[in-house]
Design a protein around this motif. Structure first.
Motif, PDB file in Angstrom:
ATOM      1  N   GLY A 408       0.815  -1.213   0.000  1.00 49.23           N
ATOM      2  CA  GLY A 408       0.000   0.000   0.000  1.00 49.23           C
ATOM      3  C   GLY A 408       0.847   1.261   0.000  1.00 49.23           C
ATOM      4  N   LEU A 409       1.910   1.296   0.804  1.00 44.91           N
ATOM      5  CA  LEU A 409       2.788   2.462   0.824  1.00 44.91           C
ATOM      6  C   LEU A 409       3.568   2.597  -0.471  1.00 44.91           C
ATOM      7  CD1 LEU A 409       4.131   2.338   4.499  1.00 44.91           C
ATOM      8  CD2 LEU A 409       2.440   3.905   3.536  1.00 44.91           C
ATOM      9  N   SER A 410       3.959   1.475  -1.059  1.00 44.95           N
ATOM     10  CA  SER A 410       4.665   1.532  -2.341  1.00 44.95           C
ATOM     11  C   SER A 410       3.764   2.088  -3.438  1.00 44.95           C
ATOM     12  CB  SER A 410       5.170   0.140  -2.722  1.00 44.95           C
ATOM     13  OG  SER A 410       6.056  -0.368  -1.746  1.00 44.95           O
ATOM     14  N   GLU A 411       2.511   1.647  -3.449  1.00 51.04           N
ATOM     15  CA  GLU A 411       1.558   2.176  -4.421  1.00 51.04           C
ATOM     16  C   GLU A 411       1.285   3.659  -4.169  1.00 51.04           C
ATOM     17  OE1 GLU A 411      -1.022   1.987  -7.715  1.00 51.04           O
ATOM     18  OE2 GLU A 411       0.545   0.641  -6.978  1.00 51.04           O
ATOM     19  N   LEU A 412       1.221   4.027  -2.891  1.00 49.84           N
ATOM     20  CA  LEU A 412       1.023   5.434  -2.547  1.00 49.84           C
ATOM     21  C   LEU A 412       2.177   6.287  -3.070  1.00 49.84           C
ATOM     22  CD1 LEU A 412      -0.412   7.716  -0.958  1.00 49.84           C
ATOM     23  CD2 LEU A 412       0.838   6.952   1.063  1.00 49.84           C
ATOM     24  N   MET A 413       3.400   5.822  -2.915  1.00 50.21           N
ATOM     25  CA  MET A 413       4.559   6.570  -3.388  1.00 50.21           C
ATOM     26  C   MET A 413       4.558   6.681  -4.913  1.00 50.21           C
ATOM     27  SD  MET A 413       8.571   5.972  -2.395  1.00 50.21           S
ATOM     28  CE  MET A 413       8.626   4.346  -3.148  1.00 50.21           C
ATOM     29  N   LYS A 414       4.164   5.607  -5.611  1.00 47.78           N
ATOM     30  CA  LYS A 414       4.128   5.647  -7.072  1.00 47.78           C
ATOM     31  C   LYS A 414       3.062   6.623  -7.565  1.00 47.78           C
ATOM     32  CE  LYS A 414       3.279   2.715 -11.112  1.00 47.78           C
ATOM     33  NZ  LYS A 414       2.225   3.636 -11.594  1.00 47.78           N
ATOM     34  N   LEU A 415       1.882   6.577  -6.958  1.00 50.06           N
ATOM     35  CA  LEU A 415       0.813   7.480  -7.374  1.00 50.06           C
ATOM     36  C   LEU A 415       1.167   8.933  -7.086  1.00 50.06           C
ATOM     37  CD1 LEU A 415      -2.312   5.431  -6.223  1.00 50.06           C
ATOM     38  CD2 LEU A 415      -1.462   5.746  -8.558  1.00 50.06           C
ATOM     39  N   GLN A 416       1.866   9.179  -5.988  1.00 47.01           N
ATOM     40  CA  GLN A 416       2.288  10.533  -5.676  1.00 47.01           C
ATOM     41  C   GLN A 416       3.308  11.047  -6.697  1.00 47.01           C
ATOM     42  OE1 GLN A 416       0.028  12.130  -3.765  1.00 47.01           O
ATOM     43  NE2 GLN A 416       1.723  13.032  -2.626  1.00 47.01           N
ATOM     44  N   LYS A 417       4.168  10.166  -7.166  1.00 49.99           N
ATOM     45  CA  LYS A 417       5.146  10.569  -8.179  1.00 49.99           C
ATOM     46  C   LYS A 417       4.454  10.918  -9.493  1.00 49.99           C
ATOM     47  CE  LYS A 417       9.362   9.017 -10.498  1.00 49.99           C
ATOM     48  NZ  LYS A 417      10.342   7.907 -10.665  1.00 49.99           N
ATOM     49  N   ASP A 418       3.473  10.100  -9.900  1.00 51.15           N
ATOM     50  CA  ASP A 418       2.716  10.415 -11.113  1.00 51.15           C
ATOM     51  C   ASP A 418       1.924  11.704 -10.939  1.00 51.15           C
ATOM     52  OD1 ASP A 418       3.739   8.075 -12.093  1.00 51.15           O
ATOM     53  OD2 ASP A 418       1.924   6.898 -11.767  1.00 51.15           O
ATOM     54  N   TRP A 419       1.370  11.895  -9.753  1.00 47.96           N
ATOM     55  CA  TRP A 419       0.605  13.115  -9.467  1.00 47.96           C
ATOM     56  C   TRP A 419       1.483  14.355  -9.614  1.00 47.96           C
ATOM     57  CZ3 TRP A 419       1.441  16.724  -5.626  1.00 47.96           C
ATOM     58  CH2 TRP A 419       0.424  17.641  -5.387  1.00 47.96           C
ATOM     59  N   SER A 420       2.688  14.302  -9.078  1.00 48.62           N
ATOM     60  CA  SER A 420       3.584  15.453  -9.171  1.00 48.62           C
ATOM     61  C   SER A 420       4.004  15.715 -10.612  1.00 48.62           C
ATOM     62  CB  SER A 420       4.812  15.228  -8.290  1.00 48.62           C
ATOM     63  OG  SER A 420       5.555  14.115  -8.742  1.00 48.62           O
ATOM     64  N   SER A 421       4.200  14.658 -11.400  1.00 50.86           N
ATOM     65  CA  SER A 421       4.588  14.844 -12.803  1.00 50.86           C
ATOM     66  C   SER A 421       3.493  15.546 -13.585  1.00 50.86           C
ATOM     67  CB  SER A 421       4.907  13.491 -13.437  1.00 50.86           C
ATOM     68  OG  SER A 421       5.970  12.843 -12.761  1.00 50.86           O
ATOM     69  N   VAL A 422       2.249  15.132 -13.390  1.00 51.82           N
ATOM     70  CA  VAL A 422       1.131  15.754 -14.103  1.00 51.82           C
ATOM     71  C   VAL A 422       0.917  17.185 -13.634  1.00 51.82           C
ATOM     72  CG1 VAL A 422      -1.347  15.601 -14.535  1.00 51.82           C
ATOM     73  CG2 VAL A 422       0.044  13.530 -14.537  1.00 51.82           C
ATOM     74  N   LEU A 423       1.078  17.425 -12.341  1.00 52.44           N
ATOM     75  CA  LEU A 423       0.892  18.778 -11.825  1.00 52.44           C
ATOM     76  C   LEU A 423       1.949  19.728 -12.386  1.00 52.44           C
ATOM     77  CD1 LEU A 423      -0.599  20.700  -9.958  1.00 52.44           C
ATOM     78  CD2 LEU A 423       0.898  19.985  -8.099  1.00 52.44           C
ATOM     79  N   LEU A 424       3.173  19.258 -12.532  1.00 52.58           N
ATOM     80  CA  LEU A 424       4.214  20.096 -13.124  1.00 52.58           C
ATOM     81  C   LEU A 424       3.925  20.386 -14.591  1.00 52.58           C
ATOM     82  CD1 LEU A 424       7.432  18.569 -11.507  1.00 52.58           C
ATOM     83  CD2 LEU A 424       6.326  20.742 -10.967  1.00 52.58           C
ATOM     84  N   CYS A 425       3.322  19.434 -15.286  1.00 49.43           N
ATOM     85  CA  CYS A 425       2.908  19.696 -16.663  1.00 49.43           C
ATOM     86  C   CYS A 425       1.821  20.767 -16.720  1.00 49.43           C
ATOM     87  CB  CYS A 425       2.407  18.411 -17.324  1.00 49.43           C
ATOM     88  SG  CYS A 425       3.689  17.164 -17.615  1.00 49.43           S
ATOM     89  N   LEU A 426       0.881  20.695 -15.801  1.00 45.20           N
ATOM     90  CA  LEU A 426      -0.158  21.724 -15.728  1.00 45.20           C
ATOM     91  C   LEU A 426       0.442  23.092 -15.452  1.00 45.20           C
ATOM     92  CD1 LEU A 426      -3.167  20.130 -13.794  1.00 45.20           C
ATOM     93  CD2 LEU A 426      -3.255  21.265 -16.016  1.00 45.20           C
ATOM     94  N   TYR A 427       1.386  23.142 -14.518  1.00 42.39           N
ATOM     95  CA  TYR A 427       1.996  24.430 -14.176  1.00 42.39           C
ATOM     96  C   TYR A 427       2.837  24.967 -15.317  1.00 42.39           C
ATOM     97  CZ  TYR A 427       5.099  27.823 -12.038  1.00 42.39           C
ATOM     98  OH  TYR A 427       5.818  28.960 -11.765  1.00 42.39           O
ATOM     99  N   GLU A 428       3.521  24.084 -16.034  1.00 40.31           N
ATOM    100  CA  GLU A 428       4.325  24.540 -17.169  1.00 40.31           C
ATOM    101  C   GLU A 428       3.447  25.216 -18.214  1.00 40.31           C
ATOM    102  OE1 GLU A 428       7.444  25.432 -19.544  1.00 40.31           O
ATOM    103  OE2 GLU A 428       7.486  24.703 -17.473  1.00 40.31           O
ATOM    104  N   ALA A 429       2.228  24.707 -18.379  1.00 38.29           N
ATOM    105  CA  ALA A 429       1.297  25.349 -19.305  1.00 38.29           C
ATOM    106  C   ALA A 429       0.669  26.587 -18.689  1.00 38.29           C
ATOM    107  CB  ALA A 429       0.210  24.354 -19.721  1.00 38.29           C
TER     108      ALA A 429
END
Length: 720
Positions: A408-429
């Motif tokens: 569960g914690l490993s999945e949480l860490m992976k989802l958080q990494k994907d979340w940060s990547s998408v958020l940075l894409c939003l901010y770049e735009a």
């Protein structure tokens, strides 16, 4: 609590007893603050403790083991907090140093150019430098090169670190450094105090009389001659204009002999030197204007480094993020206030959440083995507590927690990494549309907006494809995200090229999404798109489709919207998020904003619960005479409205105090040895009454009588 002795007037200045009720007291503090007259009350507390063996003593070893385990876990959480915050603090320092490095390089380049310009005029020998008269009388040769650095900070506290790092940067490049504070540049010290401080920082042996000639003698020795002297004044607006002007006039006579440069920090506007210094002093300065990055730019960089990217495994909820954002703007954009609030949130999280020490696994290279070892060593009760977290028990979970905490914690860490990547894409735009990262971050972690988005996916897609996105109707409350999508939809092609390149960097590790971005990038190199980008692309209407529109922007917009809906999942939606996420915004509000007078009022009204004494709890809700006078008065004031009659208040206080002897005689376990305490004189009771009223006035709970109604006081209540 107790009755003061007759020698109280002699020791009133050193007696701190009347103020202990203003602070929380531990259970053992009651005995240390009690007076000699309360020995019987103290004896009651001691008698109430069990002197004989307790029938439940068989369970005591197990309780000791539980206490030992709790101490162990507290120590683990403390170590995890220090490790996590040290990582966050080091990241903050690196980010701020990286932002300021551009300015530091500009200052260093300006210093080198100014030094070369002065040396090109003349290069005096050591004997000429030590001469009292100037070498040249030309006005141009008397101008001191001065760099005015506009910091744009409302609070000076943010500039302290900046100028300290600037001094280190210049000193590492061979410059001689000295710093003069606003206190040294005050009328109290004068120009002599400034010269003395200057010599103290540069010379190893400071003469008794501070003079520039001593500085000239030092500059001729060894390697000092080949480097300039930089004087940094970090807060120009707080300096005395007369003292600073006199210092400028004095040093300008030696600028050819001793290359002295000024670096002055300005927080407001670049017109501040003109308002502070005289025209004659301004003519002796050769200004150069430099600007530091704005607080919003620094905040965007900090939010990206410590909140968006998983640098330390600690995150915050939506309510906490909104509170920190408001706290930042309420303090005029002070970065230091935001950092201190974030540190407090981090400390509160590790002190409240029992399993928060597992956050350290986010920093480990092999996180799964770390969590497996830590979780396997936990007692069964705490392991069950992990699966009893609210995020694991709610029925509407889109992601099931499973039966393995490590997974569960490993999945949480992976989802958080994907979340940060998408958020940075939003901010770049979005940053091309002047969207701040802190605002879009608060929307991205909003659980309510995510739930609303899931229920309206088809409606959002219809709005997106029909062109209604430009009107900001893409989901209620998703203003910043909708603005970022709208920016991509109408972005010029050259800008879109650069945005797609940054997206491919942020989406590293998300191979499927990155492949779609690569496909869009390959589309931009086609001949059709290249011919279209030669012309200016007009902004299209939302109701009609212009001729020659570029479908690439629509594809990029739909891709960004698709990954936003699929991967931008708030952390509060994920199982086990309580381990890494701080959500108790109430604790943060009470600690930072606070309500001190209300807390004082509550402590006075419920002082017996803090003191844990048996003499007060035995009386139930009745006001006990063993309480402190101020606490007795505050409790009696609750029986009145907003206005209290002083005479009635005094009679009630007198009745409580004089009832102490009777209550002791009735409640005494040994009637033969007990004696009633003699009633105090009216003068002593009046003195105690006046002091209690004064303390209530000092704490802000009472407004003293007016000349019109001297017999009435006004009670000030805070909260229910």
């Amino acid at each position: 609590m107790g009755t003061p002795s007759r020698e109280a007037p002699l020791t009133a200045a050193n007696n701190i007893q009347p103020f202990f009720v203003l602070h929380k007291a531990s259970a053992g503090a009651a005995a240390s603050v009690s007076s000699p007259a309360t020995s019987r009350a103290r004896r009651r507390i001691e008698v109430s403790q069990p002197s004989s063996p307790n029938p439940k003593s068989a369970k005591r070893p197990r309780d000791d083991d539980d206490e030992g385990d709790m101490e162990l876990y507290e120590q683990l959480r403390l170590e995890a907090f220090h490790c996590t915050w040290s990582k966050i603090q080091s990241t903050i320092n690196e980010v701020l140093r990286g932002i300021n490095l551009k300015l530091f390089d500009q200052v260093l380049r300006w210093v080198q150019e100014s030094f070369s310009a002065i040396r090109s005029i003349t290069r005096p020998c050591p004997a000429e430098i030590q001469q009292p008269c100037p070498l040249l009388t030309d006005v141009i040769c008397r101008k001191i090169p001065t760099a005015f650095v506009l910091t744009k900070n409302a609070e000076f506290v943010d500039d302290v670190t900046t100028f300290r790092d600037l001094m280190d940067h210049l000193e590492s490049n061979g410059c001689h450094l000295a710093k003069l504070s606003a206190t040294e540049l005050s009328s109290k010290n004068g120009v002599g105090g400034c010269l003395r401080s200057l010599l103290r920082q540069l010379l190893s042996d400071v003469p008794d009389v501070a003079d520039v000639s001593a500085l000239a003698s030092w500059y001729c020795k060894g390697d000092n001659y080949d480097q300039p002297i930089i004087i940094i004044i970090d807060d120009l607006e707080q300096c005395s204009g007369d003292v600073l002007g006199e210092l400028v006039m004095t040093l300008s006579e030696w600028v050819i002999k001793i290359p002295i440069f000024f670096v002055m920090g300005i927080a407001t506007t670049l017109d501040a030197p003109r308002k502070l210094l005289s025209s004659e002093a301004l003519q002796r300065l050769d200004p150069c204007k430099l600007t530091l990055g704005s607080p919003s730019d620094r905040m965007n960089a900090l939010v990206e480094a410590i909140l968006v990217k998983p640098c330390a495994g600690f995150c915050i909820s939506h309510e906490v993020a909104v509170f920190l954002r408001n706290y930042f703007f309420r303090h005029d954009g002070t970065i230091t206030s935001f950092i201190s609030a974030l540190k407090l949130a981090c400390s509160k999280h590790f002190s409240v959440e029992p399993l928060s020490f597992l956050c350290m696994g986010m920093l480990e290279e092999d996180s799964e083995n770390f969590w497996r070892d830590k979780f396997g060593a936990l007692p069964v009760a705490i392991q069950k507590q992990a699966f009893g977290l609210p995020s694991c028990t709610r029925e509407n979970n889109s992601i099931k927690p499973g039966n393995n905490l490590v997974e569960g914690l490993s999945e949480l860490m992976k989802l958080q990494k994907d979340w940060s990547s998408v958020l940075l894409c939003l901010y770049e735009a979005g940053r091309h549309g002047k969207v701040q990262l802190l605002d879009i971050f608060c929307e991205a972690i909003n659980l309510d907006l995510h739930t609303q988005n899931d229920s309206n996916n088809e409606l959002l897609m219809s709005k997106l494809t029909s062109g209604n996105l430009s009107s900001g109707k893409s989901g209620a409350g998703r203003r910043c995200i909708a603005q970022a999508l709208d920016t991509v939809r109408y972005m010029p092609m050259e800008t879109l090229f650069r945005v797609l390149e940054v997206w491919s960097i942020h989406l590293e590790g998300m191979n499927e999404i990155k492949a779609k971005v690569k496909e869009l990038q390959s589309t931009t190199t086609s001949e059709d798109c290249v011919t279209i980008t030669k012309d200016k692309w007009p902004r299209r209407s939302t109701n009609s489709t212009a001729i020659g529109t570029v479908p690439l922007n629509d594809k990029a917009t739909m891709l960004l919207d698709d990954i936003t809906r699929n991967f931008l999942v708030p952390v509060e939606c994920l199982p086990f998020h309580e381990i890494i996420c701080f959500k108790n915004v109430g604790v943060l509000q009470s600690a930072l904003i606070g309500n001190p007078r209300r807390m004082v009022q509550l402590d006075l009204l419920k002082s017996q619960s803090s003191l844990n004494c048996s003499c007060c709890s035995r009386n139930g809700i009745a006001v006990s005479a063993s309480l402190h006078d101020t606490s007795v008065m505050c409790n009696l004031a609750q029986e009145y409205g907003d206005v209290i009659n002083l005479h009635d208040w005094y009679l009630s206080f007198d009745g409580i105090i004089n009832s102490k002897g009777k209550s002791k005689l009735v409640g005494s376990p040994s009637k033969k040895k007990s004696k009633a305490t003699p009633q105090q004189s009216g003068a002593m009771i009046q003195a105690r009454f006046c002091r209690a009223v004064t303390e209530l006035q000092i704490t802000g709970l009472l407004r003293m009588p007016s000349k019109r109604r001297p017999d009435l006081v006004q009670r000030i209540a805070f909260g229910p």
